[in-house]
Design a protein around this motif. Structure first.
Motif, PDB file in Angstrom:
ATOM      1  N   LYS A  33       6.761 -18.262  16.292  1.00 44.53           N
ATOM      2  CA  LYS A  33       7.370 -19.195  15.332  1.00 44.53           C
ATOM      3  C   LYS A  33       7.036 -18.787  13.902  1.00 44.53           C
ATOM      4  CE  LYS A  33       7.120 -23.969  13.764  1.00 44.53           C
ATOM      5  NZ  LYS A  33       6.445 -25.276  13.920  1.00 44.53           N
ATOM      6  N   MET A  34       5.772 -18.447  13.656  1.00 45.91           N
ATOM      7  CA  MET A  34       5.363 -18.041  12.311  1.00 45.91           C
ATOM      8  C   MET A  34       6.077 -16.764  11.886  1.00 45.91           C
ATOM      9  SD  MET A  34       1.253 -18.799  12.509  1.00 45.91           S
ATOM     10  CE  MET A  34       0.918 -18.288  10.830  1.00 45.91           C
ATOM     11  N   ARG A  35       6.195 -15.809  12.811  1.00 45.22           N
ATOM     12  CA  ARG A  35       6.864 -14.561  12.474  1.00 45.22           C
ATOM     13  C   ARG A  35       8.334 -14.797  12.157  1.00 45.22           C
ATOM     14  NH1 ARG A  35       8.031  -9.759  16.703  1.00 45.22           N
ATOM     15  NH2 ARG A  35       9.520 -11.345  17.340  1.00 45.22           N
ATOM     16  N   TRP A  72      -0.233  -9.139   8.360  1.00 48.05           N
ATOM     17  CA  TRP A  72       0.053 -10.291   9.211  1.00 48.05           C
ATOM     18  C   TRP A  72       1.234 -10.044  10.130  1.00 48.05           C
ATOM     19  CZ3 TRP A  72       4.625 -12.910   9.111  1.00 48.05           C
ATOM     20  CH2 TRP A  72       5.328 -13.070   7.915  1.00 48.05           C
ATOM     21  N   MET A  73       2.153  -9.152   9.756  1.00 47.31           N
ATOM     22  CA  MET A  73       3.242  -8.799  10.669  1.00 47.31           C
ATOM     23  C   MET A  73       2.701  -8.110  11.914  1.00 47.31           C
ATOM     24  SD  MET A  73       6.369  -9.683   9.936  1.00 47.31           S
ATOM     25  CE  MET A  73       7.339  -8.450  10.785  1.00 47.31           C
ATOM     26  N   VAL A  74       1.775  -7.169  11.726  1.00 45.00           N
ATOM     27  CA  VAL A  74       1.170  -6.471  12.860  1.00 45.00           C
ATOM     28  C   VAL A  74       0.338  -7.436  13.695  1.00 45.00           C
ATOM     29  CG1 VAL A  74      -0.501  -4.688  13.494  1.00 45.00           C
ATOM     30  CG2 VAL A  74       1.189  -4.242  11.704  1.00 45.00           C
ATOM     31  N   TYR A  75      -0.406  -8.312  12.997  1.00 43.95           N
ATOM     32  CA  TYR A  75      -1.236  -9.288  13.704  1.00 43.95           C
ATOM     33  C   TYR A  75      -0.378 -10.234  14.560  1.00 43.95           C
ATOM     34  CZ  TYR A  75      -4.216 -13.381  14.436  1.00 43.95           C
ATOM     35  OH  TYR A  75      -4.892 -14.428  15.001  1.00 43.95           O
ATOM     36  N   LEU A  76       0.712 -10.764  13.958  1.00 46.52           N
ATOM     37  CA  LEU A  76       1.570 -11.684  14.702  1.00 46.52           C
ATOM     38  C   LEU A  76       2.245 -10.988  15.865  1.00 46.52           C
ATOM     39  CD1 LEU A  76       3.225 -13.769  11.824  1.00 46.52           C
ATOM     40  CD2 LEU A  76       1.347 -14.447  13.323  1.00 46.52           C
ATOM     41  N   ASP A  77       2.652  -9.734  15.682  1.00 49.13           N
ATOM     42  CA  ASP A  77       3.282  -8.992  16.773  1.00 49.13           C
ATOM     43  C   ASP A  77       2.314  -8.812  17.938  1.00 49.13           C
ATOM     44  OD1 ASP A  77       5.891  -7.579  17.260  1.00 49.13           O
ATOM     45  OD2 ASP A  77       4.504  -5.950  17.753  1.00 49.13           O
ATOM     46  N   PHE A  78       1.041  -8.589  17.598  1.00 48.03           N
ATOM     47  CA  PHE A  78       0.003  -8.465  18.624  1.00 48.03           C
ATOM     48  C   PHE A  78      -0.179  -9.789  19.360  1.00 48.03           C
ATOM     49  CE2 PHE A  78      -4.513  -9.122  19.664  1.00 48.03           C
ATOM     50  CZ  PHE A  78      -4.703  -8.107  20.606  1.00 48.03           C
ATOM     51  N   ARG A  79      -0.212 -10.919  18.603  1.00 53.01           N
ATOM     52  CA  ARG A  79      -0.383 -12.227  19.224  1.00 53.01           C
ATOM     53  C   ARG A  79       0.819 -12.597  20.110  1.00 53.01           C
ATOM     54  NH1 ARG A  79      -4.828 -13.193  20.305  1.00 53.01           N
ATOM     55  NH2 ARG A  79      -4.043 -15.254  20.934  1.00 53.01           N
ATOM     56  N   THR A  82       0.843  -1.188   0.000  1.00 50.72           N
ATOM     57  CA  THR A  82       0.000   0.000   0.000  1.00 50.72           C
ATOM     58  C   THR A  82       0.881   1.242   0.000  1.00 50.72           C
ATOM     59  OG1 THR A  82      -0.107  -0.179   2.403  1.00 50.72           O
ATOM     60  CG2 THR A  82      -1.941  -1.087   1.168  1.00 50.72           C
ATOM     61  N   ARG A  83       0.439   2.297  -0.696  1.00 52.81           N
ATOM     62  CA  ARG A  83       1.226   3.525  -0.792  1.00 52.81           C
ATOM     63  C   ARG A  83       0.775   4.586   0.204  1.00 52.81           C
ATOM     64  NH1 ARG A  83       5.228   4.217  -3.923  1.00 52.81           N
ATOM     65  NH2 ARG A  83       5.542   3.008  -5.805  1.00 52.81           N
ATOM     66  N   THR A  84      -0.220   4.276   1.009  1.00 52.28           N
ATOM     67  CA  THR A  84      -0.698   5.249   1.989  1.00 52.28           C
ATOM     68  C   THR A  84      -0.250   4.841   3.374  1.00 52.28           C
ATOM     69  OG1 THR A  84      -2.795   4.031   2.175  1.00 52.28           O
ATOM     70  CG2 THR A  84      -2.715   5.866   0.624  1.00 52.28           C
ATOM     71  N   SER A  85       0.173   5.804   4.151  1.00 53.78           N
ATOM     72  CA  SER A  85       0.557   5.532   5.533  1.00 53.78           C
ATOM     73  C   SER A  85      -0.719   5.302   6.331  1.00 53.78           C
ATOM     74  CB  SER A  85       1.343   6.723   6.097  1.00 53.78           C
ATOM     75  OG  SER A  85       1.857   6.422   7.366  1.00 53.78           O
ATOM     76  N   GLN A  86      -0.775   4.195   7.061  1.00 50.33           N
ATOM     77  CA  GLN A  86      -2.007   3.863   7.740  1.00 50.33           C
ATOM     78  C   GLN A  86      -1.721   3.106   9.034  1.00 50.33           C
ATOM     79  OE1 GLN A  86      -4.271   0.822   5.581  1.00 50.33           O
ATOM     80  NE2 GLN A  86      -2.454   0.353   4.371  1.00 50.33           N
ATOM     81  N   VAL A  87      -2.643   3.221   9.965  1.00 51.32           N
ATOM     82  CA  VAL A  87      -2.561   2.456  11.206  1.00 51.32           C
ATOM     83  C   VAL A  87      -3.304   1.143  10.974  1.00 51.32           C
ATOM     84  CG1 VAL A  87      -3.195   2.361  13.633  1.00 51.32           C
ATOM     85  CG2 VAL A  87      -2.408   4.524  12.634  1.00 51.32           C
ATOM     86  N   LEU A  88      -2.602   0.023  11.171  1.00 49.93           N
ATOM     87  CA  LEU A  88      -3.183  -1.291  10.888  1.00 49.93           C
ATOM     88  C   LEU A  88      -3.748  -1.913  12.156  1.00 49.93           C
ATOM     89  CD1 LEU A  88      -0.391  -2.632   8.517  1.00 49.93           C
ATOM     90  CD2 LEU A  88      -2.597  -1.688   7.870  1.00 49.93           C
ATOM     91  N   ILE A  89      -4.934  -2.460  12.039  1.00 50.29           N
ATOM     92  CA  ILE A  89      -5.593  -3.115  13.174  1.00 50.29           C
ATOM     93  C   ILE A  89      -5.098  -4.555  13.251  1.00 50.29           C
ATOM     94  CG2 ILE A  89      -7.820  -3.825  14.133  1.00 50.29           C
ATOM     95  CD1 ILE A  89      -9.076  -1.507  12.551  1.00 50.29           C
ATOM     96  N   PRO A  90      -4.713  -5.041  14.422  1.00 54.59           N
ATOM     97  CA  PRO A  90      -4.171  -6.400  14.560  1.00 54.59           C
ATOM     98  C   PRO A  90      -5.232  -7.483  14.450  1.00 54.59           C
ATOM     99  CG  PRO A  90      -4.305  -5.373  16.706  1.00 54.59           C
ATOM    100  CD  PRO A  90      -4.679  -4.311  15.709  1.00 54.59           C
ATOM    101  N   SER A  91      -5.844  -7.608  13.288  1.00 50.03           N
ATOM    102  CA  SER A  91      -6.795  -8.685  13.025  1.00 50.03           C
ATOM    103  C   SER A  91      -6.508  -9.228  11.641  1.00 50.03           C
ATOM    104  CB  SER A  91      -8.243  -8.175  13.108  1.00 50.03           C
ATOM    105  OG  SER A  91      -8.474  -7.216  12.102  1.00 50.03           O
ATOM    106  N   LEU A  92      -6.902 -10.461  11.408  1.00 50.49           N
ATOM    107  CA  LEU A  92      -6.582 -11.102  10.139  1.00 50.49           C
ATOM    108  C   LEU A  92      -7.731 -12.000   9.717  1.00 50.49           C
ATOM    109  CD1 LEU A  92      -4.035 -10.853   8.429  1.00 50.49           C
ATOM    110  CD2 LEU A  92      -3.238 -12.994   9.389  1.00 50.49           C
ATOM    111  N   GLU A  93      -8.297 -11.715   8.550  1.00 45.28           N
ATOM    112  CA  GLU A  93      -9.379 -12.536   8.023  1.00 45.28           C
ATOM    113  C   GLU A  93      -8.799 -13.622   7.125  1.00 45.28           C
ATOM    114  OE1 GLU A  93     -11.971  -9.978   5.955  1.00 45.28           O
ATOM    115  OE2 GLU A  93     -12.545  -8.806   7.715  1.00 45.28           O
ATOM    116  N   PRO A  94      -9.393 -14.805   7.117  1.00 47.65           N
ATOM    117  CA  PRO A  94      -8.925 -15.857   6.202  1.00 47.65           C
ATOM    118  C   PRO A  94      -9.040 -15.386   4.757  1.00 47.65           C
ATOM    119  CG  PRO A  94     -10.446 -16.742   7.842  1.00 47.65           C
ATOM    120  CD  PRO A  94     -10.507 -15.254   7.961  1.00 47.65           C
ATOM    121  N   PRO A  95      -8.037 -15.628   3.930  1.00 47.44           N
ATOM    122  CA  PRO A  95      -8.061 -15.148   2.546  1.00 47.44           C
ATOM    123  C   PRO A  95      -9.026 -15.947   1.684  1.00 47.44           C
ATOM    124  CG  PRO A  95      -6.132 -16.515   2.903  1.00 47.44           C
ATOM    125  CD  PRO A  95      -6.796 -16.382   4.238  1.00 47.44           C
TER     126      PRO A  95
END
Length: 452
Positions: free
Chosen positions: A225-227, A208-215, A173-186
């Motif tokens: 391990k995944m990260r 997923w980096m933000v999500y894993l860091d939250f977890r 993404t080219r926009t600076s944004q705050v990412l919410i630590p949630s992840l939906e199945p693709p």
């Protein structure tokens, strides 16, 4: 799982073309074939490279996802008076029981080889089976194989059956944004989204980096391990000593690049392209193979259009080897305009050149080019350049040789021109043959003796 062959009938510039991606396994009988794990597609613009990759993507996505990716296949049929057809044959290794699950595998109608097809229609009335179609449509061929695959392989939550495709526009993404630590199945179709929609961003890496860091902060050992697996894979594909430095609480990911701390939004297009590709790929592997100790060792198929985009020649020279090292069991289909990527794929790669002959695409295998230098590769049948010099320089070189042939019969004006061109030739050392006995001279002699 790997692609053994693809057939395109009446599809765009492909009149009737079957492409096979297998080779004999040494001294093993001919019926025992092994896959090429890297297939390079070469050719000028508009010869069908992207079409071939998209066709494979549609077939690997499954009927439902294919219709999402290409809801109205306008322009896909060459002769609109009859349907086009896409066909694929997949092959399963003995250890693919890990992919399908031993119980399902043993009870399924799936043999070692899996073949199925789609039909494609245009805006003329044509019959497919018992139905008549008057609009562009993608229609699956009725078969037990597709029925079983729809339930056990093509569903979005299916574990094990892996395939992904990436178009020429691979971007974070080219926009600076705050990412919410949630992840939906693709969704299954999202594996191939950038092949069909150049505006699709590969934002899964950041999410997923933000999500894993939250977890991890919540004490989840699996997330750590995944990260670690993901970071290790991504960093191996980056040049120099580039590392993922931090994931901030605001959801910003920063890298250490040449001693500087840079966020993803501030990275160069080359870095962003590779991070987007690698990050998306490793995330999808982690989702598809949650029970594997190291999902980077999993098998599957990856399609990449114009891998060379944004990459400096230093990176182009290395990227194929790096991808094969990090993901050793994936089968890569790569379209490229770079001789460095084509050569870097190695001597065991399959290189195919696509050309338009009498209005239709013809595919020609290219002999191993991995040991040649770029200048030779560009002038070889792989690329077919007449010269690697600029047009103006080539004109001077050609004129010099024309005058040299009739050196004793030159007019005064021609002699003056010849002397000027002679100075030009002397100043341009790469144009002249290497000095006898020099390293370049010995390398050329060795290549002439040992290579086809």
């Amino acid at each position: 799982m790997w692609v053994e062959s693809v057939t395109l009938n009446n599809i765009k510039c492909f009149k009737n073309e079957k492409i096979t991606f297998t080779r004999s396994a040494g001294n093993v009988p001919n019926h025992c074939q092994k896959p090429y794990s890297w297939i390079s597609l070469l050719g000028e613009n508009a010869v069908g490279k992207s079409t071939l990759l998209q066709a494979i993507g549609l077939l690997l996505a499954g009927p439902e996802a294919a219709k999402e990716l290409l809801p109205r296949p306008t322009g896909w049929v060459c002769d609109s008076k009859k349907p086009g057809k896409l066909s694929i044959t997949l092959n399963k290794e003995e250890n693919d029981a890990v992919i399908f699950g031993k119980v399902i595998f043993n009870r399924s109608p799936i043999e070692k080889k899996i073949s199925y097809s789609y039909f494609v229609t245009a805006d003329k009335a044509v019959k497919v089976g018992k139905e008549t179609y008057t609009e562009p449509a993608l229609i699956e061929e009725s078969s037990k194989i597709l029925s079983w695959l729809r339930k056990n392989a093509f569903a979005s939550d299916t574990k094990g059956w892996f395939a992904a495709g990436y178009g020429a526009f691979r971007r974070l993404t080219r926009t600076s944004q705050v990412l919410i630590p949630s992840l939906e199945p693709p969704k299954r179709s999202s594996n191939f989204a950038t092949q069909f929609n150049e505006d699709s961003a590969l934002s899964s890496f950041e999410r997923w980096m933000v999500y894993l860091d939250f977890r991890i902060a919540k004490g989840d050992p699996t997330a750590k391990k995944m990260r670690d697996i993901g970071i290790n894979a991504i960093e191996k594909l980056l040049l120099g000593n580039t590392k993922i430095a931090e994931v901030s609480m605001e959801g910003l990911i920063k890298f250490d690049v040449n001693g500087q701390r840079v966020s993803t939004i501030g990275l160069s297009d080359g870095y962003r392209s590779i991070i987007a590709l690698a990050g998306d790929l490793i995330w999808r592997l982690l989702q598809t193979f949650p029970d594997l100790e190291d999902p980077t060792q999993a098998s599957g198929v990856v399609l990449i259009d114009e891998l060379d985009i944004h990459l400096h020649p230093v990176w182009q020279r290395l990227i194929a080897e790096l991808l094969r090292e990090v993901f050793p069991n994936l089968q890569f289909f790569v379209a490229t305009h770079s001789p460095l990527i084509a050569a870097g794929a190695g001597e065991d790669a399959l290189t195919l050149r696509l050309d338009i002959v009498n209005g239709e695409t013809k595919i020609t295998p290219v002999e191993d080019i991995s040991a040649y230098d770029v200048d030779y590769i560009l002038r070889s049948p792989a690329f077919g350049l007449e010269s690697t010099h600029s047009p103006s320089a080539q004109e001077k070189i050609q004129r010099y040789h024309e005058l040299r042939i009739k050196k004793d019969k030159l007019s005064k004006e021609e002699e003056q021109e010849f002397n000027q061109l002679k100075l030009f030739m002397q100043d341009k050392q790469p144009i002249s043959p290497p000095e006898p006995g020099s390293l370049d001279d010995r390398i050329n002699a060795f290549l002439e003796m040992n290579l086809p």
